[in-house]
Design an enzyme around this catalytic site. Sequence first.
Site, PDB file in Angstrom:
ATOM      1  N   GLN A 263       0.744  -1.305   0.083  1.00  0.00           N
ATOM      2  CA  GLN A 263      -0.007   0.192  -0.006  1.00  0.00           C
ATOM      3  C   GLN A 263       0.840   1.217  -0.101  1.00  0.00           C
ATOM      4  OE1 GLN A 263      -3.386  -0.076  -0.507  1.00  0.00           O
ATOM      5  NE2 GLN A 263      -2.627  -2.087  -1.067  1.00  0.00           N
ATOM      6  N   HIS A 266       1.687   2.950  -3.248  1.00  0.00           N
ATOM      7  CA  HIS A 266       0.844   3.839  -4.175  1.00  0.00           C
ATOM      8  C   HIS A 266       1.266   5.329  -4.294  1.00  0.00           C
ATOM      9  CE1 HIS A 266      -2.193   0.932  -5.462  1.00  0.00           C
ATOM     10  NE2 HIS A 266      -2.207   0.411  -4.158  1.00  0.00           N
ATOM     11  N   GLU A 331      -9.287   1.238   5.306  1.00  0.00           N
ATOM     12  CA  GLU A 331      -9.898   0.754   3.899  1.00  0.00           C
ATOM     13  C   GLU A 331      -9.701  -0.693   3.661  1.00  0.00           C
ATOM     14  OE1 GLU A 331      -8.625   1.558  -0.800  1.00  0.00           O
ATOM     15  OE2 GLU A 331      -7.208   2.079   0.809  1.00  0.00           O
ATOM     16  N   HIS A 332      -8.406  -1.139   3.816  1.00  0.00           N
ATOM     17  CA  HIS A 332      -7.874  -2.569   4.079  1.00  0.00           C
ATOM     18  C   HIS A 332      -7.554  -3.131   5.438  1.00  0.00           C
ATOM     19  CE1 HIS A 332      -6.811  -0.842   0.014  1.00  0.00           C
ATOM     20  NE2 HIS A 332      -7.503  -1.940  -0.459  1.00  0.00           N
ATOM     21  N   ASP A 365      -6.803  -6.665  -4.438  1.00  0.00           N
ATOM     22  CA  ASP A 365      -6.587  -5.538  -5.576  1.00  0.00           C
ATOM     23  C   ASP A 365      -6.806  -6.023  -6.755  1.00  0.00           C
ATOM     24  OD1 ASP A 365      -5.683  -3.697  -3.666  1.00  0.00           O
ATOM     25  OD2 ASP A 365      -3.729  -3.933  -4.038  1.00  0.00           O
ATOM     26  N   HIS A 424     -52.806  19.673   1.204  1.00  0.00           N
ATOM     27  CA  HIS A 424     -52.451  18.252   1.432  1.00  0.00           C
ATOM     28  C   HIS A 424     -53.584  17.473   2.179  1.00  0.00           C
ATOM     29  CE1 HIS A 424     -48.189  19.122   0.597  1.00  0.00           C
ATOM     30  NE2 HIS A 424     -47.750  17.831   0.907  1.00  0.00           N
TER      31      HIS A 424
END
Length: 441
Positions: A263, A266, A331-332, A365, A424
Amino acid sequence: MSGLLRRLRAAAPNFQDDLEALLHWELAEDGAVRGRVREIIAEVRAKGDDALLAYTAQFDGVEAQSVGELEVPQEALREAFETLPEAERSALKLARDRIAAYHERQRRDEWRYKDEFGNLLGQLIRPLDRVGLYVPGGQAAYPSSVLMTAVPAKVAGVREVIMTVPTPGGVLNPLVLAAAHLAGVHRVYRVGGAQAIAALAFGTETLSPVDKIVGPGGAYVAEAKRQVFGPVGIDMIAGPSEILVLADGAQDPHWLAMDLFSQAEHDEAAQAILVSPDPALLDAVEAAVEAALPARPRRAIIEASLRARGALIEVPSLALGVALINRIAPEHLELAVDHPEALLPDIRHAGAIFLGRHTAEVLGDYLAGPSHVLPTFGTARFSSPLGVDDFQKRSSLIGFSPEGAAVLGRSAALLAEGEGLEAHARAAALRVEGFDHNKGP
């Protein structure tokens, strides 16, 4: 490389302050990104194709006389796939098939029922008409992102899938084009950045606006998605990639080091955190990181990421490690422990959960099946991975019988009167007055 990864102890008195500092990240702290994106969007809205051409030349070095020249023909997509080595074609097919099989199980069913008054109630499910996929193309090429966004859209039944991808220097990545062919993308444009998001959202002379924009991107893309939301839907505002690994002392430290690298490579803002109750494991992983880093091709990015946002965190127990997971909402999440499923009942917040020592995050991934487009920056507390639901919408069905309108209309009229909405109330009361209570249904 001494002190590359900061060490934190959950039992330390200043742990909460240190944790806040570790997790701190803002999309556009100084407002520079926000302001520049606003200018780009305004320019695309005002000048359409001309703005796209100018920005593509400026940022990617690609000169074109028309946006039509920036479209990649379907024949080029097919050729890119057919000329790949067989091993790569097979890998793409395997990934596509697994992603499709997983998302087929996410389809929602339409349903209807009648209540005691014979009223019809239910829901219809309809796919979106047009979806825009943003595929990153700056620091790396991501054919996996093509499959992870386009395949769920196709499974959902989206009628037209439009893809934009930046091509710095005019270089077209054959794997990205092959993935677009395999996933059934309808149109591909060599446009990137905030200008691509603006074109997808508002349209130009060449591009028609879409209903929703999905896919990851850098800070400018994320901010652009934030600014166009409203006139167009978006999947999420994605921050830098994240991984949190909860490990016991039995996990191989070299495996863990590489999982953190996966990770961190990235980008420099990515976050990699290892949590463990075993200080000896943390020591071993720190040593493995320092030993393995020099040989990594993306060493500079990994080192910057780990130094800025990486951490080794010692917790008193796995249970307190789970509490930390819920605080961070990663996230992971890798559960590198003997019995990972035993921890699941207490885990509330995570984008994707990888169970067991052999379940490397990298498998998710590419080809596990679920989309790798996941909530980041703590948003797993309230949002979900990209899936079929993101490409469909529900319509409510309501069909009242004469009796149902008469019986329930009384209560509806009372509620409307309580809100001070006379029209209404009258609209409901007319159905009551128009029903013959002597004849019944």
